[in-house]
Design a protein around this motif. Sequence first.
Motif, PDB file in Angstrom:
ATOM      1  N   HIS A 111      -5.450  44.258  -4.215  1.00 54.36           N
ATOM      2  CA  HIS A 111      -6.461  43.515  -4.981  1.00 54.36           C
ATOM      3  C   HIS A 111      -6.270  43.591  -6.492  1.00 54.36           C
ATOM      4  O   HIS A 111      -6.870  42.812  -7.228  1.00 54.36           O
ATOM      5  N   GLN A 112      -5.401  44.490  -6.961  1.00 51.96           N
ATOM      6  CA  GLN A 112      -5.038  44.504  -8.385  1.00 51.96           C
ATOM      7  C   GLN A 112      -3.555  44.190  -8.582  1.00 51.96           C
ATOM      8  O   GLN A 112      -2.997  44.457  -9.638  1.00 51.96           O
ATOM      9  N   ASP A 113      -2.942  43.601  -7.579  1.00 51.87           N
ATOM     10  CA  ASP A 113      -1.526  43.247  -7.627  1.00 51.87           C
ATOM     11  C   ASP A 113      -1.407  41.814  -8.135  1.00 51.87           C
ATOM     12  O   ASP A 113      -1.126  40.885  -7.384  1.00 51.87           O
ATOM     13  N   LEU A 114      -1.638  41.642  -9.431  1.00 45.57           N
ATOM     14  CA  LEU A 114      -1.721  40.308 -10.023  1.00 45.57           C
ATOM     15  C   LEU A 114      -0.322  39.804 -10.362  1.00 45.57           C
ATOM     16  O   LEU A 114       0.216  40.088 -11.432  1.00 45.57           O
ATOM     17  N   CYS A 115       0.271  39.048  -9.440  1.00 47.54           N
ATOM     18  CA  CYS A 115       1.662  38.620  -9.561  1.00 47.54           C
ATOM     19  C   CYS A 115       1.772  37.130  -9.863  1.00 47.54           C
ATOM     20  O   CYS A 115       0.874  36.352  -9.542  1.00 47.54           O
ATOM     21  N   GLU A 116       2.885  36.744 -10.441  1.00 38.65           N
ATOM     22  CA  GLU A 116       3.193  35.341 -10.676  1.00 38.65           C
ATOM     23  C   GLU A 116       4.191  34.803  -9.661  1.00 38.65           C
ATOM     24  O   GLU A 116       4.440  33.610  -9.603  1.00 38.65           O
ATOM     25  N   GLU A 117       4.793  35.667  -8.874  1.00 38.93           N
ATOM     26  CA  GLU A 117       5.772  35.248  -7.874  1.00 38.93           C
ATOM     27  C   GLU A 117       5.331  35.715  -6.494  1.00 38.93           C
ATOM     28  O   GLU A 117       4.567  36.675  -6.356  1.00 38.93           O
ATOM     29  N   GLY A 118       5.838  35.032  -5.470  1.00 41.12           N
ATOM     30  CA  GLY A 118       5.608  35.477  -4.112  1.00 41.12           C
ATOM     31  C   GLY A 118       4.306  34.973  -3.517  1.00 41.12           C
ATOM     32  O   GLY A 118       3.660  34.055  -4.038  1.00 41.12           O
ATOM     33  N   LYS A 119       3.916  35.592  -2.413  1.00 44.33           N
ATOM     34  CA  LYS A 119       2.759  35.170  -1.635  1.00 44.33           C
ATOM     35  C   LYS A 119       1.785  36.340  -1.446  1.00 44.33           C
ATOM     36  O   LYS A 119       2.128  37.500  -1.628  1.00 44.33           O
ATOM     37  N   ILE A 120       0.582  35.972  -1.043  1.00 43.61           N
ATOM     38  CA  ILE A 120      -0.464  36.928  -0.721  1.00 43.61           C
ATOM     39  C   ILE A 120      -1.325  36.274   0.362  1.00 43.61           C
ATOM     40  O   ILE A 120      -1.278  35.049   0.540  1.00 43.61           O
ATOM     41  N   THR A 121      -2.101  37.045   1.097  1.00 46.43           N
ATOM     42  CA  THR A 121      -2.995  36.441   2.083  1.00 46.43           C
ATOM     43  C   THR A 121      -4.109  35.681   1.364  1.00 46.43           C
ATOM     44  O   THR A 121      -4.472  36.001   0.232  1.00 46.43           O
ATOM     45  N   ALA A 122      -4.658  34.691   2.052  1.00 49.57           N
ATOM     46  CA  ALA A 122      -5.754  33.914   1.457  1.00 49.57           C
ATOM     47  C   ALA A 122      -6.944  34.807   1.136  1.00 49.57           C
ATOM     48  O   ALA A 122      -7.534  34.698   0.055  1.00 49.57           O
ATOM     49  N   VAL A 123      -7.307  35.699   2.050  1.00 45.18           N
ATOM     50  CA  VAL A 123      -8.455  36.576   1.790  1.00 45.18           C
ATOM     51  C   VAL A 123      -8.142  37.543   0.655  1.00 45.18           C
ATOM     52  O   VAL A 123      -9.020  37.877  -0.150  1.00 45.18           O
ATOM     53  N   GLY A 124      -6.894  37.967   0.544  1.00 44.42           N
ATOM     54  CA  GLY A 124      -6.497  38.840  -0.560  1.00 44.42           C
ATOM     55  C   GLY A 124      -6.568  38.121  -1.891  1.00 44.42           C
ATOM     56  O   GLY A 124      -6.979  38.699  -2.907  1.00 44.42           O
ATOM     57  N   GLN A 125      -6.165  36.851  -1.906  1.00 42.84           N
ATOM     58  CA  GLN A 125      -6.236  36.074  -3.145  1.00 42.84           C
ATOM     59  C   GLN A 125      -7.681  35.877  -3.580  1.00 42.84           C
ATOM     60  O   GLN A 125      -8.004  35.985  -4.767  1.00 42.84           O
TER      61      GLN A 125
END
Length: 249
Positions: free
Chosen positions: A153-167
């Motif tokens: 939840h603090q992994d604020l990235c500009e590349e790659g993917k994340i789960t929708a609920v995580g975003q």
Amino acid sequence: MSSNSEIEYGFTPVISSASALLSAAKPSSPAPFISVADTPVPQTALAQRINHYARSHLPEPTYNHSLRVYHYGIAIKRHVFPSWSFTDETYFLCCLLHDIGSTEENLKKTKLSFEFYGGFLALDVLQDRNGSSGNAVAPRDQAESVAEAIIRHQDLCEEGKITAVGQLLQLATIFDNTGAYADIVHASTIEDVSRHYPRKQWSNCFAATIRRENGLKPWAHTTTLGEEAFPSKVLGNSLMAPYEQSGSL
């Protein structure tokens, strides 16, 4: 292809870059007023059990922050991402437990960064290794989705993917903590949520927690957001400043 349970629990992959995602979504209308009454908390047995756990283990400012993150997140989802179909219950569990690793007790209990320890702790609590039964136990897929979202939840990235609920958890936490992406929630929604779940000087509280963890664990993941820059952003949250001293209904 994702299974129905994966979609229900938020495992749909979306891009990590919040700015790119919001730019691509571009709702045609401004954010509407969505009240707390319009976004009720889930009343399932599991949601009630975890709500009781969170209320019992979190300081009041952190618990209130967790509920604000829920209501802001659901408002954001309805306005910007209406096609995201994970359950409100899954998101509610993420919100209630996302800062469980930040308590003084848990900060001192482990060398792990608070998000990682919080994710592992949430997995245990949701899987109910202390004896609850029946529908008050999260299915494994749901528990893992919540843990994944908390860890990142603090992994604020500009590349790659994340789960929708995580975003969504990222967007709502950074919104409440720093005032970022101010246009995705109506001003009256902020006022209503802040009345129901007062900030109680949350900006000072959270900035102190950041510095407390960084002092105990100079390697902490939070340092990637800027050892001084991040707490300064929290303290400089002008969007939420009018509500720092506000009282409850």
